[in-house]
Design a protein around this motif. Sequence first.
Motif, PDB file in Angstrom:
ATOM      1  N   LYS A 165       5.444  -9.395  52.290  1.00 12.37           N
ATOM      2  CA  LYS A 165       6.668  -8.307  52.917  1.00 12.37           C
ATOM      3  C   LYS A 165       7.486  -8.060  52.131  1.00 12.37           C
ATOM      4  O   LYS A 165       7.747  -8.627  50.908  1.00 12.37           O
ATOM      5  N   ASN A 166       8.048  -6.732  51.857  1.00 11.44           N
ATOM      6  CA  ASN A 166       9.288  -6.302  50.950  1.00 11.44           C
ATOM      7  C   ASN A 166       9.031  -5.815  49.732  1.00 11.44           C
ATOM      8  O   ASN A 166       9.827  -5.188  48.718  1.00 11.44           O
ATOM      9  N   LEU A 167       7.572  -5.595  49.206  1.00  9.60           N
ATOM     10  CA  LEU A 167       7.364  -5.127  48.114  1.00  9.60           C
ATOM     11  C   LEU A 167       7.846  -3.551  47.831  1.00  9.60           C
ATOM     12  O   LEU A 167       8.153  -3.204  47.125  1.00  9.60           O
ATOM     13  N   GLN A 168       7.702  -3.017  49.172  1.00 14.05           N
ATOM     14  CA  GLN A 168       8.035  -1.510  49.254  1.00 14.05           C
ATOM     15  C   GLN A 168       9.557  -1.429  48.700  1.00 14.05           C
ATOM     16  O   GLN A 168       9.897  -0.294  48.378  1.00 14.05           O
ATOM     17  N   LEU A 169      10.395  -2.406  49.196  1.00 12.58           N
ATOM     18  CA  LEU A 169      11.712  -2.329  48.705  1.00 12.58           C
ATOM     19  C   LEU A 169      12.032  -2.095  47.342  1.00 12.58           C
ATOM     20  O   LEU A 169      13.081  -1.692  46.916  1.00 12.58           O
ATOM     21  N   CYS A 170      11.025  -2.563  46.740  1.00 13.91           N
ATOM     22  CA  CYS A 170      11.277  -2.984  45.080  1.00 13.91           C
ATOM     23  C   CYS A 170      11.044  -1.714  44.336  1.00 13.91           C
ATOM     24  O   CYS A 170      11.350  -1.386  43.402  1.00 13.91           O
ATOM     25  N   ARG A 206      13.515  -1.782  39.208  1.00 11.81           N
ATOM     26  CA  ARG A 206      13.354  -2.947  40.289  1.00 11.81           C
ATOM     27  C   ARG A 206      11.786  -3.336  40.126  1.00 11.81           C
ATOM     28  O   ARG A 206      11.423  -4.351  40.200  1.00 11.81           O
ATOM     29  N   ALA A 207      11.110  -2.195  40.385  1.00 16.42           N
ATOM     30  CA  ALA A 207       9.495  -2.427  40.456  1.00 16.42           C
ATOM     31  C   ALA A 207       9.064  -3.031  39.208  1.00 16.42           C
ATOM     32  O   ALA A 207       8.152  -4.302  39.084  1.00 16.42           O
ATOM     33  N   ARG A 208       9.484  -2.624  37.860  1.00 18.20           N
ATOM     34  CA  ARG A 208       9.104  -3.397  36.738  1.00 18.20           C
ATOM     35  C   ARG A 208       9.617  -4.777  36.656  1.00 18.20           C
ATOM     36  O   ARG A 208       8.652  -5.766  36.195  1.00 18.20           O
ATOM     37  N   GLY A 220      15.959 -13.733  48.144  1.00 20.65           N
ATOM     38  CA  GLY A 220      17.239 -13.260  47.997  1.00 20.65           C
ATOM     39  C   GLY A 220      18.181 -13.740  48.751  1.00 20.65           C
ATOM     40  O   GLY A 220      19.701 -13.456  48.721  1.00 20.65           O
ATOM     41  N   SER A 221      17.858 -14.077  50.070  1.00 19.66           N
ATOM     42  CA  SER A 221      18.960 -14.242  51.215  1.00 19.66           C
ATOM     43  C   SER A 221      18.879 -15.831  51.441  1.00 19.66           C
ATOM     44  O   SER A 221      17.985 -16.696  51.168  1.00 19.66           O
ATOM     45  N   PRO A 234      13.659 -11.548  43.127  1.00 21.07           N
ATOM     46  CA  PRO A 234      12.854 -11.258  41.933  1.00 21.07           C
ATOM     47  C   PRO A 234      12.497  -9.851  41.484  1.00 21.07           C
ATOM     48  O   PRO A 234      11.978  -9.618  40.608  1.00 21.07           O
ATOM     49  N   CYS A 235      13.121  -8.893  42.162  1.00 24.03           N
ATOM     50  CA  CYS A 235      13.109  -7.412  41.583  1.00 24.03           C
ATOM     51  C   CYS A 235      14.531  -7.346  40.831  1.00 24.03           C
ATOM     52  O   CYS A 235      14.765  -6.170  40.314  1.00 24.03           O
TER      53      CYS A 235
END
Length: 359
Positions: free
Chosen positions: A113-118, A124-126, A62-63, A90-91
Motif C-alpha cells: 500500500k501507499n506506493l502511489q503516494l510516493c 520522493r519516488a527516487r 512513517g507513522s 522511506p520516500c
Amino acid sequence: MSQHAGPRAESTHHRLYEFAKAALTRIFVHPYATVCELYCGGGVDAEKWDEAQIGHYIGIDGSSSGISQRREAWESQRKAYTADFFELDPCMEDVEIHLKDQTNPADLVCCLKNLQLCFETEERARKLLFNVSSLLKPGGYFFGITPDSSTIWAKYQKNVEAYHNRSSGMKPNIVPNCIRSENYMITFEVEDEKFPLFGKKYQLKFANDISPEIHCLVHFPSFIRLAREAGLEYVEIQNLTEFYDDNRAQFAGMIMNFGPNLVDPRGRLLPRSYDVLGLYTTFIFQKPDPDVAPPLTTPLLHDVTYIQDEREWQVPVTTVWRDDEKSVPVEPPPGLGKISEQKGILGPGPAELRFSEAL
C-alpha cells in the motif's frame, strides 16, 4: 489461509485487496526469508507473515501509531519470527542510516500500500527506490500492489471523449473529472486532460467507505526508469484481474476464504469482483545478482508502439521524453522465467504484453 475479520474486511474492496496481498505473499515468500515491508502500519493482516514461516521481519512506516500497531500485532502472535521496526518515511529518509551496520538485509521488499503516494514528486519516488535497492540482497525481489494508473487513465479518457462527443463543442473548456461505477467513484483534483509524470492526484471512494482515499497516478515508464537508476530491473506489471486469471487454478480455492460472492462456482471473478480488482496492479522488480547469473537486461521497446499510445496518456507537449521513458516491454523479461521456475505459479502468457497494450 485464515478468514480475515474486522469491519474493513466486510466490503468487497477490502476482501479482494486482502486476497491479493495474500496471493502475492504465497508466490514470493519462502520459509526463513527476511522480509521488509514498507508502509507496514496497522496489524490487520499481520498473521500472513507467520503463516509464510518467515525468519525475520523488518517493518518500516512513517507513522508512530502505525508502527505501534504493527509491533503490538507481532507481540500478540506466537513470535515464530524475529522482528525489527523503524519509524521513518522511506520516500523521505535514508533507510541505511537507521539500519546502521545492516547491509542489504532483506531477501524480499514489499510495498502493499501507499506506493502511489510516493509519486507526488520524482524526488520522493527516487528516494523510495534507492532505499529499496539498499535493503535488498542481490537476487532479491521488490513486489507489491498499487492502483492501476493505465486502467484508471483509460477510463478517464473514455469519459472525456464521450463528453466531447455529447457536448458538440458547447463547453469546450470544461473537462469532466469523475469516473463512476456502482462500486466506486474516482475524482481528479484538477480537471485536466493531461497526465503529468508525477503529482497527478485523485480521490478514490468505494461505495461502502465513509471517506475517500487520496492517491497519485503512478506513471509506469517513469517507475521503470527510476527503478533502473536504483539498480532494480523490471520484471512485470500486471493488472490484478489478469494476475488472478493466469493463476486461477492455484487461487480459486484460496479466494473463497475471503468471503462469499467473489467468484462463480468455476472460480471465475464475478462482475463486481472484476470491476474492483481491475483497479489494481501488481509490480515486480528484481535486484540482479552478478554472482549467480548475468544481470537482467531491460527489455527494449519499439518507440513506434509508445508514440501510438501516447495519445491516450495525453502527456503535455512541453515534456521532454528520455529514451528510456519511452520504452515498454514487448517480450517477457528474462526475470519472469526465473519466477516461474522457482515458484511454479507465475507462468508465461499474454499478460506479459499487457504493459505495452494498456499504456
